[in-house]
Enzyme design. Structure first.
Site, mmCIF file in Angstrom:
data_model
loop_
_atom_site.group_PDB
_atom_site.id
_atom_site.type_symbol
_atom_site.label_atom_id
_atom_site.label_comp_id
_atom_site.label_asym_id
_atom_site.label_seq_id
_atom_site.Cartn_x
_atom_site.Cartn_y
_atom_site.Cartn_z
ATOM 1 N N GLY A 156 -58.727 -55.735 18.448
ATOM 2 C CA GLY A 156 -58.649 -57.184 18.214
ATOM 3 C C GLY A 156 -57.339 -57.693 18.799
ATOM 4 O O GLY A 156 -56.742 -57.061 19.669
ATOM 5 N N ARG A 157 -56.907 -58.843 18.262
ATOM 6 C CA ARG A 157 -55.713 -59.482 18.840
ATOM 7 C C ARG A 157 -54.483 -58.579 18.755
ATOM 8 O O ARG A 157 -53.703 -58.480 19.698
ATOM 9 C CB ARG A 157 -55.440 -60.796 18.096
ATOM 10 N N ILE A 158 -54.295 -57.894 17.618
ATOM 11 C CA ILE A 158 -53.085 -57.071 17.451
ATOM 12 C C ILE A 158 -53.188 -55.834 18.341
ATOM 13 O O ILE A 158 -52.225 -55.451 19.016
ATOM 14 C CB ILE A 158 -52.887 -56.694 15.975
ATOM 15 N N ARG A 179 -65.546 -51.636 18.037
ATOM 16 C CA ARG A 179 -66.978 -51.846 17.772
ATOM 17 C C ARG A 179 -67.656 -52.396 19.008
ATOM 18 O O ARG A 179 -68.741 -51.993 19.384
ATOM 19 C CB ARG A 179 -67.145 -52.853 16.629
ATOM 20 N N ILE A 238 -51.226 -49.041 11.128
ATOM 21 C CA ILE A 238 -50.721 -50.340 10.643
ATOM 22 C C ILE A 238 -51.903 -51.195 10.194
ATOM 23 O O ILE A 238 -51.762 -52.412 10.043
ATOM 24 C CB ILE A 238 -49.907 -51.103 11.714
ATOM 25 N N ALA A 239 -53.072 -50.558 9.989
ATOM 26 C CA ALA A 239 -54.284 -51.335 9.681
ATOM 27 C C ALA A 239 -54.403 -51.574 8.185
ATOM 28 O O ALA A 239 -54.030 -52.629 7.680
ATOM 29 C CB ALA A 239 -55.496 -50.601 10.229
ATOM 30 N N ARG A 240 -54.910 -50.617 7.473
ATOM 31 C CA ARG A 240 -55.060 -50.699 6.022
ATOM 32 C C ARG A 240 -55.081 -49.295 5.465
ATOM 33 O O ARG A 240 -55.559 -48.364 6.147
ATOM 34 C CB ARG A 240 -56.402 -51.346 5.645
ATOM 35 N N GLU A 269 -51.926 -48.091 -2.191
ATOM 36 C CA GLU A 269 -50.556 -48.619 -2.194
ATOM 37 C C GLU A 269 -50.375 -49.652 -3.314
ATOM 38 O O GLU A 269 -51.338 -50.322 -3.668
ATOM 39 C CB GLU A 269 -50.214 -49.216 -0.823
ATOM 40 N N HIS A 287 -45.643 -51.488 4.049
ATOM 41 C CA HIS A 287 -46.555 -52.583 4.454
ATOM 42 C C HIS A 287 -45.759 -53.823 4.894
ATOM 43 O O HIS A 287 -45.879 -54.908 4.304
ATOM 44 C CB HIS A 287 -47.520 -52.919 3.300
ATOM 45 N N ILE A 288 -44.971 -53.633 5.957
ATOM 46 C CA ILE A 288 -44.080 -54.718 6.408
ATOM 47 C C ILE A 288 -44.341 -55.142 7.855
ATOM 48 O O ILE A 288 -43.498 -55.796 8.460
ATOM 49 C CB ILE A 288 -42.593 -54.320 6.258
#
Ligand code: GLV
Length: 327
Positions: A156-158, A179, A238-240, A269, A287-288
């Site tokens: 995606g964008r990131i 995907r 850095i996703a989830r 978390e 998570h920063i």
């Protein structure tokens, strides 16, 4: 006419709460108390809208305890804290904060990749502990970023921002899995080649995860996937939390089946798997990835603007669902 009532569920910038007060009757949480789901539901019982930060679960049980609630504005691009189907069925709109955090988060993804590959925190701990008494040829030797192969899962964008940094800034070969495949123009802009997940894991020197969390992406990286990676490879999430099986990762790191990992997000978390806290070859951050002052302000302002636009009747700016009828 009385103003709509909204809840700001976590502490945010006070001046942005003041801005919301010009439009709404606001209950906020300046002491940043972490409410239980029951406490959150009790506060939402008489509210028309809520500003959430990604850590408040909005599900069918909460929606039935909050019969006036019409809109939930998340101050995050990810919205896996929303049960979107339950919200849509109840006629409740959700919004998120895309775009405003893309470049900041891509910067952080790249910083975490570099810190991981070049063993920055591990070596800093060594120095701070007074263990640095002499230079040696292999002290904290890591792996190169420039000229290496960067594999991005989730384009995606990131993901695209990270690809551009790698390809244009560091001469990396970029492969990605997603995907759906990007358009030829976007692939050219990112200098990125689409490959299958298995090929990506086998060939990348560095794997960066930027996929949204859904039941389908749960444990995208587990023991089997880690076993496909090069023993010299690094993994960055850095996703989830939940995209990686953290217990399996801790084993792979301890046994040096991969070289290192950089993690900004964790399963469960803010509790971190205890084994990740004891392995040296992992860089851990709380998570920063979007945490710069301008970006966090832009996120809070966009969440506020979504509430204001919705109650003004202009429609939300960045909706994540489209209920056919609204509450
Ligand atoms: C942060 O994790 C976000 O989704 O914005």
């Amino acid at each position: 006419m009385s103003k709509p009532r909204i809840l700001v569920a976590r502490a945010i910038f006070p001046d942005i709460v003041d801005r919301l007060r010009q439009h709404f009757d606001v209950e906020d949480n300046p002491d940043d108390v972490i409410w239980t789901p029951q406490e959150l539901a009790a506060r939402l019982a008489d509210k028309d809208g809520v500003l959430t930060t990604g850590s408040q679960r909005i599900d069918a049980a909460l929606l039935s305890a909050a019969p006036r609630l019409k809109v939930c504005a998340n101050m995050a691009v990810g919205y896996n804290n929303f049960d979107v189907d339950a919200m849509t069925a109840a006629g409740v709109l959700g919004t998120n904060t895309p775009d405003v955090l893309t470049e900041t988060t891509a910067d952080f993804g790249f910083a975490l990749l570099m810190a991981t590959a070049r063993r920055m925190t591990e070596s800093e701990h060594y120095l701070r502990a007074g263990k640095w008494t002499k230079w040696s040829y292999d002290m904290f030797a890591g792996s190169d970023i420039h000229g290496s192969t960067l594999g991005i899962i989730g384009m995606g964008r990131i993901g695209q921002g990270i690809a551009k940094r790698g390809a244009h800034g560091f001469g990396m070969k970029v492969v990605y899995h997603n995907r759906s495949r990007l358009s030829a123009d976007l692939e050219a802009e990112c200098k990125a080649t689409y490959v299958g997940k298995e090929e990506l894991l086998r060939t990348a020197d560095h794997v960066v995860l930027v996929v949204p969390y859904t039941s389908a992406s749960h444990h995208t990286i587990g023991a089997a996937e880690l076993a496909l990676m090069k023993p010299t490879a690094t993994l960055v999430n850095i996703a989830r939390g939940g995209i990686v099986d953290d217990a399996a990762l801790a084993v792979a790191l301890r046994e040096r089946r991969i070289a290192a990992a950089g993690l900004d997000v964790f399963e469960g978390e803010p509790i971190v798997h205890p084994d990740l806290l004891t392995v040296p070859n992992v860089v851990l951050t709380p998570h920063i990835a979007s945490a710069t002052v301008p970006t966090r302000r832009a996120m809070a302002n966009l969440a506020a603007d979504n509430l204001i636009a919705f109650f003004d009747g202009r429609g939300p700016l960045t909706p994540v669902n489209q209920p056919s009828t609204l509450r």
